[in-house]
Design a protein around this motif. Structure first.
Motif, PDB file in Angstrom:
ATOM      1  N   GLN A   1       7.984   2.243  -6.354  1.00  0.00           N
ATOM      2  CA  GLN A   1       8.834   2.233  -5.202  1.00  0.00           C
ATOM      3  C   GLN A   1       8.277   2.179  -3.809  1.00  0.00           C
ATOM      4  OE1 GLN A   1      10.966   6.085  -5.764  1.00  0.00           O
ATOM      5  NE2 GLN A   1      12.618   4.994  -7.043  1.00  0.00           N
ATOM      6  N   ALA A   2       7.106   2.800  -3.727  1.00  0.00           N
ATOM      7  CA  ALA A   2       6.524   2.679  -2.351  1.00  0.00           C
ATOM      8  C   ALA A   2       5.963   1.280  -2.182  1.00  0.00           C
ATOM      9  CB  ALA A   2       5.410   3.708  -2.127  1.00  0.00           C
ATOM     10  N   ASP A   3       5.302   0.593  -3.262  1.00  0.00           N
ATOM     11  CA  ASP A   3       5.002  -0.648  -3.253  1.00  0.00           C
ATOM     12  C   ASP A   3       5.897  -1.633  -3.106  1.00  0.00           C
ATOM     13  OD1 ASP A   3       2.525  -2.607  -3.625  1.00  0.00           O
ATOM     14  OD2 ASP A   3       3.925  -3.173  -5.259  1.00  0.00           O
ATOM     15  N   ASP A   4       7.097  -1.455  -3.734  1.00  0.00           N
ATOM     16  CA  ASP A   4       8.052  -2.207  -3.390  1.00  0.00           C
ATOM     17  C   ASP A   4       8.897  -2.230  -2.072  1.00  0.00           C
ATOM     18  OD1 ASP A   4       7.971  -3.168  -5.933  1.00  0.00           O
ATOM     19  OD2 ASP A   4       9.526  -1.854  -6.764  1.00  0.00           O
ATOM     20  N   PHE A   5       8.709  -1.081  -1.484  1.00  0.00           N
ATOM     21  CA  PHE A   5       9.477  -0.809  -0.265  1.00  0.00           C
ATOM     22  C   PHE A   5       8.327  -1.320   0.769  1.00  0.00           C
ATOM     23  CE2 PHE A   5       9.268   1.465   3.951  1.00  0.00           C
ATOM     24  CZ  PHE A   5      10.626   1.204   4.257  1.00  0.00           C
ATOM     25  N   ALA A   6       6.913  -1.441   0.520  1.00  0.00           N
ATOM     26  CA  ALA A   6       5.986  -2.049   1.420  1.00  0.00           C
ATOM     27  C   ALA A   6       6.277  -3.507   1.304  1.00  0.00           C
ATOM     28  CB  ALA A   6       4.845  -1.711   0.986  1.00  0.00           C
ATOM     29  N   PHE A   7       6.387  -4.047   0.144  1.00  0.00           N
ATOM     30  CA  PHE A   7       6.615  -5.600   0.034  1.00  0.00           C
ATOM     31  C   PHE A   7       7.808  -5.950   0.723  1.00  0.00           C
ATOM     32  CE2 PHE A   7       8.732  -9.025  -2.460  1.00  0.00           C
ATOM     33  CZ  PHE A   7       7.446 -10.087  -2.247  1.00  0.00           C
ATOM     34  N   ASP A   8       8.940  -5.428   0.519  1.00  0.00           N
ATOM     35  CA  ASP A   8      10.244  -5.703   0.863  1.00  0.00           C
ATOM     36  C   ASP A   8      10.060  -5.886   2.740  1.00  0.00           C
ATOM     37  OD1 ASP A   8      11.400  -6.320  -1.598  1.00  0.00           O
ATOM     38  OD2 ASP A   8      12.202  -4.154  -1.572  1.00  0.00           O
ATOM     39  N   SER A   9       9.557  -4.760   3.088  1.00  0.00           N
ATOM     40  CA  SER A   9       9.344  -4.634   4.676  1.00  0.00           C
ATOM     41  C   SER A   9       8.608  -5.981   4.978  1.00  0.00           C
ATOM     42  CB  SER A   9       8.751  -3.158   4.926  1.00  0.00           C
ATOM     43  OG  SER A   9       9.641  -2.195   4.613  1.00  0.00           O
ATOM     44  N   ALA A  10       7.481  -6.057   4.481  1.00  0.00           N
ATOM     45  CA  ALA A  10       6.537  -7.221   4.780  1.00  0.00           C
ATOM     46  C   ALA A  10       7.462  -8.585   4.615  1.00  0.00           C
ATOM     47  CB  ALA A  10       5.334  -7.281   4.039  1.00  0.00           C
ATOM     48  N   LEU A  11       7.964  -8.719   3.656  1.00  0.00           N
ATOM     49  CA  LEU A  11       8.868  -9.951   3.484  1.00  0.00           C
ATOM     50  C   LEU A  11       9.650 -10.213   4.424  1.00  0.00           C
ATOM     51  CD1 LEU A  11       8.873 -12.642   1.702  1.00  0.00           C
ATOM     52  CD2 LEU A  11      10.795 -11.274   0.090  1.00  0.00           C
ATOM     53  N   ASP A  12      10.603  -9.111   4.747  1.00  0.00           N
ATOM     54  CA  ASP A  12      11.835  -9.253   5.439  1.00  0.00           C
ATOM     55  C   ASP A  12      11.253  -9.432   6.982  1.00  0.00           C
ATOM     56  OD1 ASP A  12      13.273  -8.962   3.419  1.00  0.00           O
ATOM     57  OD2 ASP A  12      14.028  -6.936   3.844  1.00  0.00           O
ATOM     58  N   GLY A  13       9.985  -8.793   7.308  1.00  0.00           N
ATOM     59  CA  GLY A  13       9.671  -8.888   8.530  1.00  0.00           C
ATOM     60  C   GLY A  13       9.085 -10.101   8.947  1.00  0.00           C
TER      61      GLY A  13
ATOM     62  N   ALA B   1       6.205 -14.070  -7.777  1.00  0.00           N
ATOM     63  CA  ALA B   1       4.827 -14.750  -7.478  1.00  0.00           C
ATOM     64  C   ALA B   1       4.375 -14.080  -6.331  1.00  0.00           C
ATOM     65  CB  ALA B   1       4.879 -16.048  -7.238  1.00  0.00           C
ATOM     66  N   LEU B   2       5.107 -13.912  -5.277  1.00  0.00           N
ATOM     67  CA  LEU B   2       4.636 -13.165  -4.110  1.00  0.00           C
ATOM     68  C   LEU B   2       4.425 -11.621  -4.160  1.00  0.00           C
ATOM     69  CD1 LEU B   2       7.082 -14.838  -1.225  1.00  0.00           C
ATOM     70  CD2 LEU B   2       4.647 -15.248  -1.739  1.00  0.00           C
ATOM     71  N   LYS B   3       4.938 -11.123  -5.028  1.00  0.00           N
ATOM     72  CA  LYS B   3       4.736  -9.689  -5.392  1.00  0.00           C
ATOM     73  C   LYS B   3       3.371  -9.451  -6.186  1.00  0.00           C
ATOM     74  CE  LYS B   3       8.982  -7.089  -5.451  1.00  0.00           C
ATOM     75  NZ  LYS B   3       9.913  -6.014  -6.459  1.00  0.00           N
TER      76      LYS B   3
END
Length: 178
Positions: A82-94, A115-117
């Motif tokens: 979940q922490a990794d998903d949150f970090a990824f989502d934040s980076a992508l949305d940013g 692929a990005l994950k």
């Protein structure tokens, strides 16, 4: 100890001597009674604590410690994901917002998110993917490339419309398909 017993054992003892002996004996007996009472209080307290601890331990009877450790490991793994998903989502949305994406969710749908994950260098790959998409599908971003109509989806009170959205689109389509 009784006075009569002492007089019988020690013939010729005076009353002053007997009073002193009885006083000393009384003080010794009182001191020992105080110690015994203190120790009895401690025994009672410790017995209560022991009973409380035993009752608490009954709740753990039949508990499989290995199973609990497994559950803890599973929960820690879920938390890490979940922490990794949150970090990824934040980076992508940013990155999408930085590129002035109009609709973050729509733009995410155009990207190869799995692929990005899985990427080893997420930051660089996300940036490159968003920049590539901004060039390829400029209409999804604020800075539309030449040849794309700049159709506002909201009004500005100071601007006077020069035509309807339909007219603007028709003009753009006419230029694109000539």
């Amino acid at each position: 100890m009784k006075r009569e017993d002492v007089k019988a054992k020690i013939p010729g003892i005076t009353d002053d001597q007997l009073d002193w002996l009885m006083g000393e004996n009384g003080r010794d007996v009182t001191a020992e009674k105080t110690k015994a009472a203190t120790l009895q209080t401690k025994v009672t307290e410790l017995t209560g604590q022991l009973n409380t601890a035993q009752e608490g331990l009954k709740a753990f009877e039949g508990v499989d410690v290995a199973d609990l450790k497994g559950q803890i490991t599973q929960l820690q793994n879920k938390l890490a994901v979940q922490a990794d998903d949150f970090a990824f989502d934040s980076a992508l949305d940013g990155a999408i917002r930085d590129a002035k994406g109009r609709d973050v969710q729509a733009i995410r749908g155009m990207l190869d998110v799995p692929a990005l994950k899985a990427s080893k260098d997420r930051t660089a790959d996300i940036k490159a993917a968003v920049e590539g998409l901004a060039k390829e599908k400029a209409w999804a971003f604020d800075a539309a490339a030449a040849g794309y109509p700049n159709v506002k989806d909201g009004g500005e009170p100071a601007n006077k419309p020069t035509g309807s959205t339909r007219d603007l689109f028709a003009a753009w389509a006419g230029q694109m398909f000539q």
